[in-house]
Design an enzyme around this catalytic site. Structure first.
Site, PDB file in Angstrom:
ATOM      1  N   SER A  24      39.076 -69.752  66.269  1.00 45.03           N
ATOM      2  CA  SER A  24      40.498 -69.444  66.424  1.00 45.03           C
ATOM      3  C   SER A  24      41.440 -70.544  65.961  1.00 45.03           C
ATOM      4  O   SER A  24      42.647 -70.303  65.858  1.00 45.03           O
ATOM      5  CB  SER A  24      40.798 -69.071  67.878  1.00 45.03           C
ATOM      6  OG  SER A  24      40.386 -67.738  68.103  1.00 45.03           O
ATOM      7  N   LYS A  27      43.944 -69.743  63.261  1.00 46.79           N
ATOM      8  CA  LYS A  27      45.277 -69.189  63.509  1.00 46.79           C
ATOM      9  C   LYS A  27      46.378 -70.225  63.317  1.00 46.79           C
ATOM     10  O   LYS A  27      47.548 -69.857  63.124  1.00 46.79           O
ATOM     11  CB  LYS A  27      45.323 -68.574  64.902  1.00 46.79           C
ATOM     12  CG  LYS A  27      44.422 -67.349  65.007  1.00 46.79           C
ATOM     13  CD  LYS A  27      44.348 -66.819  66.424  1.00 46.79           C
ATOM     14  CE  LYS A  27      43.483 -65.576  66.473  1.00 46.79           C
ATOM     15  NZ  LYS A  27      42.331 -65.705  67.314  1.00 46.79           N
ATOM     16  N   SER A  84      45.608 -65.630  71.569  1.00 44.15           N
ATOM     17  CA  SER A  84      44.574 -65.610  70.533  1.00 44.15           C
ATOM     18  C   SER A  84      44.366 -64.206  69.981  1.00 44.15           C
ATOM     19  O   SER A  84      43.246 -63.791  69.699  1.00 44.15           O
ATOM     20  CB  SER A  84      43.258 -66.198  71.060  1.00 44.15           C
ATOM     21  OG  SER A  84      42.417 -66.536  69.984  1.00 44.15           O
TER      22      SER A  84
END
Length: 165
Positions: A24, A27, A84
């Site tokens: 993640s 991102k 997330s």
């Protein structure tokens, strides 16, 4: 790796160039590229956008976006960074570039522009794929660049999901 946020000077590092799966942290680059695109187009964060069909039902952590739903760009960014939201990352990538694959190409180009030597993104959300990779050094460079944007600093310092509507 620990760097000075102002200068980029390395203060401490250990195995900073060891390749790892970005997950993640991907991102962060997605947010950076979306914010840069909005600035380039002089486009506001408080505009409503239609959720692209490709963002519906994305696996993993999700905002559970609905087909045809209209949502504020700002809420997508908060949902991606604080919750997330994998679906929010896909939606933002399509909104910013018109196509998820084109957005990923732009992510990798931007990483190279930032002199990230050991980074390869394959999607905008970090879901498992065959060969995405990065290093602590490269993510520090990307994060330092993202931190130059007030909107990014505001989002990542928030304690809960943003919504004033």
């Amino acid at each position: 790796i620990l760097i000075d946020g102002e200068t980029g000077k390395v203060l401490y590092e250990k195995d900073a160039d060891e390749r790892a799966y970005p997950a993640s942290t991907t991102k962060i680059m997605t947010a950076l590229l979306v914010l840069e695109t909005l600035e380039e187009l002089d486009s506001p964060l408080d505009q409503r956008v239609k959720v692209p069909d490709e963002a519906i039902g994305v696996e993993g952590s999700s905002l559970y976006l609905k087909k045809g739903e209209e949502i504020y760009l700002n809420d997508l960014l908060y949902g991606m960074m604080l919750h997330s939201g994998n679906d929010a990352a896909v939606a933002l990538s399509i909104i910013a570039a018109g196509d998820k694959d084109l957005f990923v190409e732009k992510m990798n180009n931007r990483a190279r522009e930032l002199h990230c030597k050991n980074t390869n993104f394959l999607n905008p959300n970090g879901l498992y794929d065959d060969n995405p990779y990065t290093t602590a050094r490269d993510m520090a460079i990307i994060t330092r660049e993202a931190m130059k944007h007030q909107a990014f600093r505001t989002i990542v310092s928030a304690r809960h999901l943003y919504s004033d509507r």
